[in-house]
Design an enzyme around this catalytic site. Sequence first.
Site, PDB file in Angstrom:
ATOM      1  N   THR A   1       0.788  -0.913  -0.200  1.00  0.00           N
ATOM      2  CA  THR A   1       0.108  -0.045   0.149  1.00  0.00           C
ATOM      3  C   THR A   1       0.678   1.013  -0.088  1.00  0.00           C
ATOM      4  OG1 THR A   1      -1.449   1.220   1.409  1.00  0.00           O
ATOM      5  CG2 THR A   1      -0.506  -0.683   2.400  1.00  0.00           C
TER       6      THR A   1
ATOM      7  N   GLU B   1       0.430   3.815   1.706  1.00  0.00           N
ATOM      8  CA  GLU B   1       0.291   3.747   3.109  1.00  0.00           C
ATOM      9  C   GLU B   1       1.430   3.864   3.730  1.00  0.00           C
ATOM     10  OE1 GLU B   1      -2.937   3.378   5.181  1.00  0.00           O
ATOM     11  OE2 GLU B   1      -4.534   3.085   3.719  1.00  0.00           O
TER      12      GLU B   1
ATOM     13  N   LYS C   1       2.592  -3.064   6.838  1.00  0.00           N
ATOM     14  CA  LYS C   1       2.592  -3.454   6.074  1.00  0.00           C
ATOM     15  C   LYS C   1       4.233  -3.422   5.542  1.00  0.00           C
ATOM     16  CE  LYS C   1       0.050  -4.403   3.113  1.00  0.00           C
ATOM     17  NZ  LYS C   1      -0.739  -5.516   2.803  1.00  0.00           N
TER      18      LYS C   1
HETATM   19  P1  NAD Z   1      -9.664  -6.586   2.524  1.00  0.00           P
HETATM   20  O1  NAD Z   1      -9.222  -6.444   4.203  1.00  0.00           O
HETATM   21  O2  NAD Z   1     -11.360  -6.723   1.956  1.00  0.00           O
HETATM   22  O3  NAD Z   1      -9.660  -8.732   3.063  1.00  0.00           O
HETATM   23  C1  NAD Z   1      -8.491  -9.086   3.316  1.00  0.00           C
HETATM   24  C2  NAD Z   1      -8.615 -10.765   3.413  1.00  0.00           C
HETATM   25  O4  NAD Z   1      -7.509 -11.041   3.671  1.00  0.00           O
HETATM   26  C3  NAD Z   1     -10.332 -11.634   3.691  1.00  0.00           C
HETATM   27  O5  NAD Z   1     -10.676 -12.134   2.616  1.00  0.00           O
HETATM   28  C4  NAD Z   1      -9.534 -11.762   4.507  1.00  0.00           C
HETATM   29  O6  NAD Z   1     -10.889 -13.159   5.126  1.00  0.00           O
HETATM   30  C5  NAD Z   1      -8.090 -12.286   4.220  1.00  0.00           C
HETATM   31  N1  NAD Z   1      -7.731 -12.905   5.446  1.00  0.00           N
HETATM   32  C6  NAD Z   1      -7.392 -12.072   6.818  1.00  0.00           C
HETATM   33  N2  NAD Z   1      -6.011 -12.315   7.501  1.00  0.00           N
HETATM   34  C7  NAD Z   1      -6.309 -13.620   6.399  1.00  0.00           C
HETATM   35  C8  NAD Z   1      -5.325 -14.491   7.352  1.00  0.00           C
HETATM   36  N3  NAD Z   1      -4.359 -14.477   8.117  1.00  0.00           N
HETATM   37  N4  NAD Z   1      -5.289 -15.408   6.675  1.00  0.00           N
HETATM   38  C9  NAD Z   1      -6.048 -16.082   5.810  1.00  0.00           C
HETATM   39  N5  NAD Z   1      -6.874 -14.672   5.159  1.00  0.00           N
HETATM   40  C10 NAD Z   1      -6.864 -13.647   5.791  1.00  0.00           C
HETATM   41  O7  NAD Z   1      -9.079  -6.554   2.039  1.00  0.00           O
HETATM   42  P2  NAD Z   1      -8.080  -5.580   1.179  1.00  0.00           P
HETATM   43  O8  NAD Z   1      -8.700  -4.029   0.356  1.00  0.00           O
HETATM   44  O9  NAD Z   1      -9.088  -6.712  -0.216  1.00  0.00           O
HETATM   45  O10 NAD Z   1      -7.642  -5.495   0.527  1.00  0.00           O
HETATM   46  C11 NAD Z   1      -6.059  -6.778   0.145  1.00  0.00           C
HETATM   47  C12 NAD Z   1      -5.473  -6.466   0.360  1.00  0.00           C
HETATM   48  O11 NAD Z   1      -4.931  -5.307  -0.678  1.00  0.00           O
HETATM   49  C13 NAD Z   1      -3.851  -6.142   1.471  1.00  0.00           C
HETATM   50  O12 NAD Z   1      -2.763  -6.300   1.794  1.00  0.00           O
HETATM   51  C14 NAD Z   1      -4.038  -4.744   1.933  1.00  0.00           C
HETATM   52  O13 NAD Z   1      -3.374  -4.109   2.573  1.00  0.00           O
HETATM   53  C15 NAD Z   1      -2.961  -3.711  -0.263  1.00  0.00           C
HETATM   54  N6  NAD Z   1      -3.997  -2.596  -0.167  1.00  0.00           N
HETATM   55  C16 NAD Z   1      -5.733  -1.993   0.074  1.00  0.00           C
HETATM   56  C17 NAD Z   1      -6.321  -0.776  -0.103  1.00  0.00           C
HETATM   57  C18 NAD Z   1      -7.231  -0.537  -1.131  1.00  0.00           C
HETATM   58  O14 NAD Z   1      -7.919   0.169  -0.545  1.00  0.00           O
HETATM   59  N7  NAD Z   1      -8.402  -1.121   0.117  1.00  0.00           N
HETATM   60  C19 NAD Z   1      -4.678  -0.196  -1.448  1.00  0.00           C
HETATM   61  C20 NAD Z   1      -3.530  -0.873  -1.128  1.00  0.00           C
HETATM   62  C21 NAD Z   1      -3.375  -2.593  -0.659  1.00  0.00           C
HETATM   63  P1  TYD Z   2     -10.147   4.590   4.742  1.00  0.00           P
HETATM   64  O1  TYD Z   2     -11.693   3.766   3.340  1.00  0.00           O
HETATM   65  O2  TYD Z   2     -10.568   3.987   6.098  1.00  0.00           O
HETATM   66  O3  TYD Z   2      -8.944   3.920   3.766  1.00  0.00           O
HETATM   67  P2  TYD Z   2      -7.621   5.069   4.770  1.00  0.00           P
HETATM   68  O4  TYD Z   2      -7.853   5.446   6.209  1.00  0.00           O
HETATM   69  O5  TYD Z   2      -6.731   2.981   4.540  1.00  0.00           O
HETATM   70  O6  TYD Z   2      -6.824   5.626   3.565  1.00  0.00           O
HETATM   71  O7  TYD Z   2     -10.688   6.628   4.808  1.00  0.00           O
HETATM   72  C1  TYD Z   2     -10.009   6.852   3.693  1.00  0.00           C
HETATM   73  C2  TYD Z   2     -10.243   8.299   3.908  1.00  0.00           C
HETATM   74  O8  TYD Z   2     -11.245   8.553   4.183  1.00  0.00           O
HETATM   75  C3  TYD Z   2      -9.213   8.245   5.270  1.00  0.00           C
HETATM   76  O9  TYD Z   2      -8.769  10.483   5.112  1.00  0.00           O
HETATM   77  C4  TYD Z   2      -9.810   8.543   6.144  1.00  0.00           C
HETATM   78  C5  TYD Z   2     -11.514   8.887   6.144  1.00  0.00           C
HETATM   79  N1  TYD Z   2     -13.129   8.631   6.578  1.00  0.00           N
HETATM   80  C6  TYD Z   2     -13.491   9.362   6.976  1.00  0.00           C
HETATM   81  O10 TYD Z   2     -14.042  10.697   6.922  1.00  0.00           O
HETATM   82  N2  TYD Z   2     -14.667   8.932   7.372  1.00  0.00           N
HETATM   83  C7  TYD Z   2     -14.857   8.040   8.618  1.00  0.00           C
HETATM   84  O11 TYD Z   2     -15.376   6.405   8.472  1.00  0.00           O
HETATM   85  C8  TYD Z   2     -13.448   6.904   7.691  1.00  0.00           C
HETATM   86  C9  TYD Z   2     -13.526   5.162   7.565  1.00  0.00           C
HETATM   87  C10 TYD Z   2     -12.910   7.252   7.224  1.00  0.00           C
END
Ligand code: NAD
Ligand code: TYD
Length: 336
Positions: free
Chosen positions: A124, A126, A152
């Site tokens: 990420t 982040e 991460k």
């Molecule tokens: P999510 O929370 O929707 O899904 C995470 C999945 O991992 C779930 O299906 C959960 O059951 C599984 N999981 C958690 N712990 C586990 C374990 N110990 N063993 C096996 N499975 C496990 O997450 P997401 O938003 O789909 O993110 C997926 C990946 O992408 C993550 O690594 C996250 O750090 C990365 N990522 C997400 C974003 C975003 O905006 N959502 C952005 C950049 C990177």
């Molecule tokens: P989020 O979806 O939690 O992603 P991340 O913190 O990983 O970027 O949040 C996106 C942005 O929205 C972040 O700046 C925090 C803000 N936010 C709110 O203002 N209110 C909320 O209830 C949540 C969940 C996030």
Amino acid sequence: MKRILVTGGAGFIGSNFVRHLLLNRPDYDVIVLDKLTYAGNLENLKDVQDNPHYQFVHGDICDVNIVQQTAEGVDAIVNFAAETHVDRSLLEPGAFINTDVYGTYVLLEAVKKLGIERFVQISTDEVYGSVEEGSSVETDQLAPRSPYAASKAAADLMVNAYRTSFGLPTVITRASNNFGPYQYPEKVIPLFVTNALDDQPLPLYGDGLNVRDWLYVGDHCEAIDLVLHKGEPGEVYNVGGGNERTNIELTGMILDLLGKPQSLIKHVTDRPGHDRRYSLNCAKLAALGWQPRHRFEEAMAQTVRWYVENEWWWRKLKSGEYADYYNRNYGHRRTL
Ligand code: NAD
Ligand code: TYD
């Protein structure tokens, strides 16, 4: 490459990626290993459950035996499995260290032991920390500020250590904030869309001027596919949408798309340590041949429509454990 293990494939991005692979690489076998935490949901994969090229294994990436068994004979692992929500990492950081750090180590050991050809770590933006000016490049120092981001970042460092020490064929992607279908409604876009549909307040943290770079999940899946096949071993690739928006702009857009009043916005006490801005320079991935294909406004309209049309999917997620989390995270917040 024919057999791909997708860990965390029942979550938001993982399930979109599994669908992407089954559609675009029809001769591949895709195995999902997922613990099915609160964020994992087999309904995210309902439309592919009968595909003969898809298999689901219920298990934890921290479990050495299940990981080694499931990884036997695969050509690549793409690791999505993680605890992913910043607010939850402030409440319960331990689970993040277990899964995001220790779990990644268990996967790396399996890659080493089984001689797997490719390991893609989904990371990420982040990990770079808050970026007040300019954009992060892959060689920037890591400066994570939340327990989620620190976990991460630790995983990224471990992946690179296994590359350096043992020559493992690893690649890391660092993506910006994703949006699209099947995102758990704790993240800001599905949270605000579903709250607004119920005419409930949208709890906007602080002044709402924090900036995130929004990436449509389908574009992210294409980037991962490219890096899986063409990424240079040992390299890191940023994946950004190029859509930097303040949270207040994003929230206004959601309300407009739903035809709901701006008065639903409620400014509440900020998230502790809230990163002000993330921004990625994606020239390295562009040189490999990737550009996001979706226009932000269109992808947002499509995404909001998806939640409107798929209440069956999100409604039941917003009770039980979710309601308890909601109360713990939002119950004490003051209106500003
Ligand atoms: P999510 O929370 O929707 O899904 C995470 C999945 O991992 C779930 O299906 C959960 O059951 C599984 N999981 C958690 N712990 C586990 C374990 N110990 N063993 C096996 N499975 C496990 O997450 P997401 O938003 O789909 O993110 C997926 C990946 O992408 C993550 O690594 C996250 O750090 C990365 N990522 C997400 C974003 C975003 O905006 N959502 C952005 C950049 C990177
Ligand atoms: P989020 O979806 O939690 O992603 P991340 O913190 O990983 O970027 O949040 C996106 C942005 O929205 C972040 O700046 C925090 C803000 N936010 C709110 O203002 N209110 C909320 O209830 C949540 C969940 C996030």
